[in-house]
Write an enzyme that holds these catalytic residues in place. Structure first.
Site, short mmCIF file in Angstrom:
data_model
loop_
_atom_site.label_atom_id
_atom_site.label_comp_id
_atom_site.label_asym_id
_atom_site.label_seq_id
_atom_site.Cartn_x
_atom_site.Cartn_y
_atom_site.Cartn_z
N ILE A 160 14.57 24.43 21.47
CA ILE A 160 14.16 23.03 21.34
C ILE A 160 15.25 22.18 20.67
CG2 ILE A 160 13.04 23.14 19.06
CD1 ILE A 160 10.65 21.64 20.38
N GLN A 200 17.21 32.97 9.37
CA GLN A 200 16.02 33.11 10.22
C GLN A 200 14.97 32.08 9.78
OE1 GLN A 200 14.21 37.04 10.44
NE2 GLN A 200 12.79 36.40 12.05
N SER A 201 14.47 31.32 10.74
CA SER A 201 13.47 30.29 10.43
C SER A 201 12.15 30.53 11.17
CB SER A 201 14.01 28.90 10.78
OG SER A 201 14.32 28.80 12.14
N HIS A 243 13.58 37.07 17.93
CA HIS A 243 14.16 36.31 19.04
C HIS A 243 15.65 36.56 19.09
CE1 HIS A 243 13.86 33.75 15.47
NE2 HIS A 243 15.00 33.19 15.84
N LEU A 244 16.14 36.67 20.31
CA LEU A 244 17.56 36.85 20.58
C LEU A 244 18.08 35.52 21.10
CD1 LEU A 244 20.00 38.82 20.97
CD2 LEU A 244 19.02 39.39 23.19
#
Ligand code: AMP
Ligand code: ZN
Length: 114
Positions: A31, A94-95, A100-101
């Site tokens: 996004i 990391q959020s 996820h890659l």
């Protein structure tokens, strides 16, 4: 199950621009892209972080990477190159706590990353 934005993309509760989907994985556009091509490839199963993977996930990990490689070719970034990134925990940025890659491509990449 935690309240997880990527699980909601898997279940289509929130929209995403889906690039690929099968029984095990979904790939979709980031996004807030950091490169001309920036996709997320995720397992449908909720796994919070890469450090939680075990031997039983070996096939899943292979599928994640093979799918990223195929999408890199399809999106025309396989040449001259692309980057696959997995951030683990806050110190690495990391959020979203659903594995996820990141597939990043379409511009020169600096090294080392920030
Ligand atoms: P990370 O910082 O490694 O956890 O990466 C999380 C990524 O998820 C970031 O690049 C975000 O831009 C992306 N992201 C967050 N919410 C969404 C969403 N609803 N749809 C697509 N990408 C998202
Ligand atoms: Zn999740």
């Amino acid at each position: 199950m935690p309240d997880c934005i990527f699980c909601k993309i898997v279940t289509k509760e929130i929209p995403a621009k889906i690039a690929y989907e099968d029984a095990h994985l979904v790939a979709f556009s980031d996004i807030n892209p950091k490169a001309p091509v920036h996709l997320q490839i995720i397992p449908k199963e909720h796994i919070a972080r890469v450090s939680e993977l075990t031997e039983k996930n070996a096939d899943l990990v292979a599928k994640l990477v093979m799918t990223a490689n195929r999408l890199a070719r399809e999106y025309g970034v396989a040449e001259p190159g692309y980057r696959l990134v997995i951030n683990c925990n806050p110190g690495a940025g990391q959020s979203v706590y659903h594995l996820h890659l990141h597939l990043l491509g379409g511009r020169p990449m600096k090294w080392p990353p920030g």
